[in-house]
Write a protein that holds these residues in place. Structure first.
Motif, mmCIF file in Angstrom:
data_model
loop_
_atom_site.group_PDB
_atom_site.id
_atom_site.type_symbol
_atom_site.label_atom_id
_atom_site.label_comp_id
_atom_site.label_asym_id
_atom_site.label_seq_id
_atom_site.Cartn_x
_atom_site.Cartn_y
_atom_site.Cartn_z
ATOM 1 N N MET A 68 -3.069 6.162 2.543
ATOM 2 C CA MET A 68 -3.015 6.980 3.745
ATOM 3 C C MET A 68 -3.089 8.456 3.360
ATOM 4 O O MET A 68 -2.432 8.892 2.421
ATOM 5 C CB MET A 68 -1.685 6.697 4.444
ATOM 6 C CG MET A 68 -1.465 7.521 5.680
ATOM 7 S SD MET A 68 -0.023 6.957 6.566
ATOM 8 C CE MET A 68 -0.399 7.614 8.174
ATOM 9 N N SER A 89 -2.325 12.211 3.049
ATOM 10 C CA SER A 89 -1.049 12.915 3.122
ATOM 11 C C SER A 89 -0.911 13.692 4.426
ATOM 12 O O SER A 89 0.132 13.697 5.059
ATOM 13 C CB SER A 89 -0.931 13.901 1.962
ATOM 14 O OG SER A 89 -1.005 13.203 0.748
ATOM 15 N N ALA A 110 -0.182 11.343 7.238
ATOM 16 C CA ALA A 110 1.204 10.877 7.167
ATOM 17 C C ALA A 110 2.145 11.963 7.688
ATOM 18 O O ALA A 110 3.059 11.707 8.476
ATOM 19 C CB ALA A 110 1.549 10.511 5.727
ATOM 20 N N GLU A 140 1.994 1.854 6.579
ATOM 21 C CA GLU A 140 2.619 3.092 6.115
ATOM 22 C C GLU A 140 2.846 4.087 7.252
ATOM 23 O O GLU A 140 3.910 4.701 7.349
ATOM 24 C CB GLU A 140 1.666 3.738 5.119
ATOM 25 C CG GLU A 140 2.154 3.785 3.713
ATOM 26 C CD GLU A 140 1.179 4.586 2.871
ATOM 27 O OE1 GLU A 140 0.039 4.115 2.693
ATOM 28 O OE2 GLU A 140 1.566 5.673 2.412
ATOM 29 N N PHE A 169 6.229 5.992 8.339
ATOM 30 C CA PHE A 169 6.415 7.451 8.344
ATOM 31 C C PHE A 169 6.902 7.919 9.708
ATOM 32 O O PHE A 169 7.760 8.791 9.821
ATOM 33 C CB PHE A 169 5.116 8.173 7.965
ATOM 34 C CG PHE A 169 4.953 8.363 6.486
ATOM 35 C CD1 PHE A 169 5.818 9.208 5.784
ATOM 36 C CD2 PHE A 169 3.954 7.699 5.792
ATOM 37 C CE1 PHE A 169 5.671 9.376 4.409
ATOM 38 C CE2 PHE A 169 3.808 7.869 4.417
ATOM 39 C CZ PHE A 169 4.674 8.696 3.723
ATOM 40 N N ILE A 185 7.667 2.380 2.383
ATOM 41 C CA ILE A 185 6.504 3.228 2.075
ATOM 42 C C ILE A 185 6.170 3.169 0.589
ATOM 43 O O ILE A 185 5.013 3.010 0.202
ATOM 44 C CB ILE A 185 6.757 4.682 2.523
ATOM 45 C CG1 ILE A 185 6.742 4.761 4.055
ATOM 46 C CG2 ILE A 185 5.706 5.629 1.935
ATOM 47 C CD1 ILE A 185 7.331 6.030 4.630
ATOM 48 N N PHE A 196 5.510 13.276 -0.579
ATOM 49 C CA PHE A 196 4.365 12.583 0.019
ATOM 50 C C PHE A 196 3.283 13.495 0.586
ATOM 51 O O PHE A 196 2.127 13.114 0.674
ATOM 52 C CB PHE A 196 4.834 11.657 1.142
ATOM 53 C CG PHE A 196 5.727 10.567 0.683
ATOM 54 C CD1 PHE A 196 5.214 9.479 -0.012
ATOM 55 C CD2 PHE A 196 7.093 10.629 0.926
ATOM 56 C CE1 PHE A 196 6.041 8.460 -0.444
ATOM 57 C CE2 PHE A 196 7.927 9.610 0.492
ATOM 58 C CZ PHE A 196 7.403 8.529 -0.199
#
Lengths: 323, 476
Positions: free
Chosen positions: A1, A3, A6, A156, A160, A253, A312
């Motif tokens: 995914m 960044s 996210a 994911e 998040f 995650i 992340f």
């Protein structure tokens, strides 16, 4: 995914949760103001203090009258945390990740924002309308999370989003309790008097906890209310419950098992904070000082958020010189 | 009460729905019948529902001049425009022919330059193009394809003949409107839609993804869409296409050149990107090669591209082939590479640097549209019939001084179709932008974006100036 995606997912959820909680703050203060005995003036200042927006409020408005606080908390776009600003930020973040969220999510959020914005353009805010309006905001947020739960793959991105939502909620629940610290009683001897209990009831109602608390404890008792809102593992707005939910998703995650050791510093900080709430009891909180304890919790909660960002979202190429 | 076409006037223009005698053309009969059956309120309700749907979906553009940041939708007129299958087949052949030739032209101009050496297109004209990119010399893009996605602007003149007005070879926008308009018209006129047998457009995202995968050397490539960000007026479209294809939508800050590859930042580290459908201009792509002040690009991207380690759609440098001046040479370009006559004609274009044309322009300046070659968006333009003698004299002087900088075209009255205006139908001018994908084959999507000049008498179809859109039904 990605960044960035996210990060935006995380913030969409945080901002909506924040908007909902500020609507809760306001809604309950309205009903509290109506319940107060005639000789006690309603207090609007504590909301601003609890939001940690005192300085900017004073600069923009001066005295915390009802109308000023309503405007500032709800519609003022100069306040980055007003309900309208939160929904705007949520929508802009969602707009930047439309391809990775469901169409229903986007359409609901878009309409939600447009509706609140339309309301903001209406200049006079009468009392009846406002109460309904805050309920609508709360419902708008709850519908959003309902849509998320029923349209998003448990990937994911979903986790998040949950981390964002629950860290925000934990913070806000602690502020509901903190607001009580700033509401002044007519005189110190009224601690435990009906008016004091009225305030505590309002705190419970802010967190939609009144009925659930009644089922668990029966009588209104400040110590037990704090215990319920902080330490009840099963109530979905309690601090410990929110931290646990966030922790579960954070480990999902990275794919680390909750029973093994943490794999990054965000996990470490969050798990440590969870353990604190796991083992503290309410007497220790009061001995430490309720307000001080809340302050410390909020600071640690913010550290977790900062570590999530660094772990992340702020990825830098290794060994690459910026030229 | 229902809408009626009884008092509809064609006003001497070519009308696509009615012929000169006022008879409805065969392909439009079913639409007329249905419109005249529906109660007026019902049709208007459907019109409003369509507009609401666009607002709800957030298919809006920002009006920046307005301090409040108002968002507007591009208006849609729910009555579709119809193009017959036979007519479409010809357009399809013509567009294929044109794209094939332009692609060969691009490859030639950036490699052997045979067409320049043979004197078909003057070298000076090509080299003075702003969109001619020297860094692209010697470039051999994957599978020899330069213009992967094209949106050619077509118009019809007063005899109904389709002509090419403009070639858009640099990531044309608007395809999301084509797709959403179709969704809306299927909901608005389901019965007629079924009865008329309309060719589908909905597989565009699938075709687009196939093409983007085709141009990568990697058999299972990672494809992304690169956008300048949410403040770009076509952002909705970038996001929409990424979503429809199920690929990541990235901004430049998501990408980095690392170890000789383009990679994206993910929550699990860096991941190699194989194909980039980029929706940012050539000059912003890579600040190391093109504009050094670009905040939207990825430093080092062009180098990776030249080494064949990432594919770009469209290739950089394609702008040289949709330049206003080069446009005039497209019929000759087609002839040169394919030895064919163009299936779809150009609008007659007079090139002021050629003596015969210049004389004609100077003699007939009051009837022509004169355009400055390097200007876009209606600047530096003279519309002959609407100009004063003094303006005409001024342009005449400018042309004599700098002929290279001017072209001229006859003033064309675009064809019209009926649009809902204040509770009745009036004729409005339209153009058509079909979309063409160049992957394993050249595929012309049967449909396109019909833009409507909603202001009375206006020939300007741009959304910033009162333009709207219609769905385009291409029949089998």
């Amino acid at each position: 995914m990605l960044s960035r995606v996210a990060n935006s997912t995380y913030w969409v959820n945080r901002y909506i949760e924040r908007a909902e909680n500020y609507a809760r703050f306001m809604g309950v203060n309205f009903s509290l103001a109506l319940d107060l005995p005639p000789e006690v003036p309603p207090q609007w200042g504590p909301i601003i203090i609890t939001m940690a927006e005192e300085a900017s409020f004073r600069q923009l408005y001066g005295a915390p009258t009802r109308d000023h606080v309503v405007q500032f908390v709800t519609f003022d776009t100069r306040n980055p945390n007003s309900i309208l600003s939160c929904l705007w930020a949520a929508r802009e973040n969602a707009r930047s990740i439309r391809e990775s969220i469901s169409r229903e999510m986007w359409e609901h959020l878009n309409q939600f924002y447009l509706k609140v914005r339309e309301r903001a353009d209406k200049r006079n805010h009468d009392l009846n309308d406002l109460q309904d309006f805050y309920t609508e905001v709360k419902m708008g947020s709850q519908l959003f999370f309902g849509i998320v739960d029923s349209t998003i793959t448990r990937n994911e991105g979903w986790h998040f989003g949950r981390v964002g939502r629950f860290l925000e909620r934990a913070d806000k629940t602690s502020r509901f309790v903190d607001i009580k610290y700033f509401i002044l009683l007519p005189d110190p001897n009224t601690v435990g008097a009906p008016i004091d209990l009225l305030h505590w009831t309002a705190v419970l109602k802010s967190a939609s906890a009144y009925n659930m608390y009644r089922q668990a404890y029966g009588v209104i008792n400040p110590t037990q209310i704090v215990e319920f809102l902080f330490l009840d593992k099963k109530f979905p707005r309690s601090v410990i419950h929110c931290l646990r939910q966030a922790e579960t998703s954070l480990y999902e995650i990275s794919g680390t098992s909750l029973t093994s050791r943490y794999s990054n510093s965000a996990e470490k900080k969050l798990s440590r904070l969870c353990s604190e709430f796991e083992f503290v009891d309410v007497k220790e909180i009061f001995d430490f000082g309720l307000h001080e304890y809340i302050d410390q919790f909020q600071a640690r909660n913010n550290e977790v958020a900062a570590d999530i960002f660094n772990t992340f979202f702020a990825l830098k190429p290794v060994g690459e010189q910026s030229s | 009460m229902a809408f009626t076409f009884d008092h509809y006037k064609t006003d001497g223009f070519f009308d696509e729905m009615f012929d000169e005698q006022g008879n409805v053309r065969p392909a439009w009969q079913a639409i007329r019948k249905r419109v005249e059956e529906l109660p007026k309120d019902e049709l208007l309700n459907r019109q409003h529902a369509a507009e609401r749907a666009l607002m709800q979906m957030g298919i809006t553009f920002n009006v920046y001049s307005d301090g409040a940041g108002t968002e507007r939708i591009m208006p849609i007129d729910i009555v579709p425009r119809v193009i017959e299958g036979q007519e479409w087949k010809r357009l399809q052949d013509g567009l294929r022919q044109r794209i094939t030739a332009l692609n060969l032209f691009l490859h030639d101009v950036y490699n052997d330059q045979k067409i320049l050496k043979d004197g078909i297109v003057p070298r000076a004209l090509v080299e003075s193009c702003q969109c001619f990119l020297l860094p692209c010399m010697g470039l051999k893009p994957p599978k020899g394809i330069w213009c992967h996605i094209t949106g050619t602007d077509l118009i019809r003149d007063d005899s109904g003949t389709f002509m090419v007005l403009e070639d858009n070879l640099r990531c044309p926008s608007g395809v999301s409107y084509m797709l959403e308009n179709r969704e809306i018209s299927k909901r608005t006129f389901p019965e007629v839609f079924e009865q008329m047998r309309v060719q589908p457009v909905s597989n565009y995202p699938v075709r687009l993804l196939e093409m983007l995968r085709h141009i990568s050397a990697n058999p299972s490539p990672t494809v992304v869409v690169l956008t300048p960000g949410i403040y770009n007026s076509a952002y909705f479209e970038h996001s929409y296409l990424a979503q429809q294809m199920g690929v990541e939508l990235v901004e430049n800050r998501d990408l980095v050149v690392h170890d000789g590859f383009v990679k994206m930042r993910t929550t699990k580290g860096f991941q190699i990107v194989d194909t980039i459908y980029r929706r940012i201009d050539d000059s912003f792509l890579d600040p190391k090669v093109f504009r050094p002040d670009s905040m939207l690009g990825i430093p080092g991207l062009f180098d990776v591209y030249k080494k064949g380690r990432v594919a770009l759609a469209n290739a950089p440098g394609t702008g040289v082939a949709d330049d206003k001046v080069i446009y005039a040479y497209v019929p000759r370009i087609i002839k040169y590479y394919l030895d064919e006559e163009p299936v779809i004609p150009n609008v007659r274009t007079y090139m002021c640097w050629e003596e015969e044309d210049r004389q004609y322009v100077l003699d007939n300046i009051d009837q022509l549209v004169v355009k400055e070659a390097n200007e876009a968006g209606g600047y530096g333009m003279l519309i002959g019939p609407k100009s004063t003698r003094a303006q005409q004299r001024l342009f005449g002087m400018k042309i004599r001084q700098n002929p290279r900088n001017y072209i001229a075209q006859p003033t064309i009255s675009l064809s019209r179709v009926p649009a809902i205006v204040d509770h009745h139908f009036e004729g409005r001018h339209v153009d058509l932008r079909p979309y063409i994908l160049y992957g394993e084959n050249i595929e012309v999507i049967p449909g396109g974006l019909t833009r409507v000049a909603l202001r009375k008498g206006s020939l300007v179809v741009n959304s910033s100036q009162g333009g709207g859109s219609k769905d385009t039904w291409v029949l089998y």
